[in-house]
Write a protein that holds these residues in place. Structure first.
Motif, PDB file in Angstrom:
ATOM      1  N   ALA A  44       5.856  10.629  -7.678  1.00  8.76           N
ATOM      2  CA  ALA A  44       5.789   9.779  -6.486  1.00  8.76           C
ATOM      3  C   ALA A  44       4.372   9.728  -5.939  1.00  8.76           C
ATOM      4  CB  ALA A  44       6.760  10.292  -5.423  1.00  8.76           C
ATOM      5  N   GLN A  45       3.694  10.862  -5.925  1.00  7.90           N
ATOM      6  CA  GLN A  45       2.307  10.903  -5.433  1.00  7.90           C
ATOM      7  C   GLN A  45       1.394  10.076  -6.332  1.00  7.90           C
ATOM      8  OE1 GLN A  45       1.198  12.289  -2.493  1.00  7.90           O
ATOM      9  NE2 GLN A  45      -0.680  11.201  -2.980  1.00  7.90           N
ATOM     10  N   ALA A  46       1.603  10.193  -7.641  1.00  4.37           N
ATOM     11  CA  ALA A  46       0.786   9.412  -8.575  1.00  4.37           C
ATOM     12  C   ALA A  46       1.033   7.916  -8.370  1.00  4.37           C
ATOM     13  CB  ALA A  46       1.095   9.814 -10.009  1.00  4.37           C
ATOM     14  N   ALA A  51      -0.832   2.749  -6.276  1.00  2.00           N
ATOM     15  CA  ALA A  51      -0.616   1.583  -5.412  1.00  2.00           C
ATOM     16  C   ALA A  51      -1.796   1.390  -4.462  1.00  2.00           C
ATOM     17  CB  ALA A  51       0.681   1.744  -4.628  1.00  2.00           C
ATOM     18  N   VAL A  52      -2.303   2.484  -3.911  1.00  4.44           N
ATOM     19  CA  VAL A  52      -3.446   2.399  -3.002  1.00  4.44           C
ATOM     20  C   VAL A  52      -4.675   1.886  -3.763  1.00  4.44           C
ATOM     21  CG1 VAL A  52      -5.080   3.779  -1.643  1.00  4.44           C
ATOM     22  CG2 VAL A  52      -2.623   4.137  -1.387  1.00  4.44           C
ATOM     23  N   GLU A  53      -4.862   2.393  -4.977  1.00  2.00           N
ATOM     24  CA  GLU A  53      -5.982   1.933  -5.795  1.00  2.00           C
ATOM     25  C   GLU A  53      -5.856   0.440  -6.084  1.00  2.00           C
ATOM     26  OE1 GLU A  53      -7.392   2.567 -10.363  1.00  2.00           O
ATOM     27  OE2 GLU A  53      -6.821   4.371  -9.254  1.00  2.00           O
ATOM     28  N   GLY A  54      -4.647   0.005  -6.419  1.00  2.00           N
ATOM     29  CA  GLY A  54      -4.414  -1.412  -6.673  1.00  2.00           C
ATOM     30  C   GLY A  54      -4.678  -2.259  -5.440  1.00  2.00           C
ATOM     31  N   LYS A  55      -4.271  -1.734  -4.286  1.00  2.00           N
ATOM     32  CA  LYS A  55      -4.500  -2.451  -3.025  1.00  2.00           C
ATOM     33  C   LYS A  55      -5.997  -2.581  -2.770  1.00  2.00           C
ATOM     34  CE  LYS A  55      -3.755  -1.994   1.920  1.00  2.00           C
ATOM     35  NZ  LYS A  55      -3.315  -1.100   2.988  1.00  2.00           N
TER      36      LYS A  55
END
Length: 90
Positions: A44-46, A51-55
């Protein structure tokens, strides 16, 4: 020792062995559940980090696209001004 006493003794031994095996199995099941929980948390953390990196990447891409549109609009504005004779005099 009478036959009845021997039977009770063996029954007690069997019960003790069964309890020990059950305890061992419960411990193994608990360890497996803890391992699965830990792996789920890591996954889940990964996923969250990804997702944050993609954002962040999407924001950068959108910023670049916005800059290109802005630049094109400014160029068009200057071209129209020059066509109408409202541009800077050189």
């Amino acid at each position: 020792m009478s036959t009845e006493d021997k039977a009770a003794y063996h029954a007690g031994e069997a019960k003790g062995q069964t309890q020990e095996k059950a305890g061992n199995l419960a411990g193994k099941a608990s360890d497996a559940a803890t391992g699965a929980k830990d792996k789920t948390v890591e996954t889940a953390q990964a996923a969250k980090d990804h997702a944050v990196e993609g954002k962040d990447n999407a924001g950068s891409y959108l910023q670049q696209a916005g800059d290109k549109v802005k630049s094109a609009a400014q160029g068009t504005t200057e071209a129209v001004k020059n066509t109408l004779g409202l541009g800077e005099q050189k």
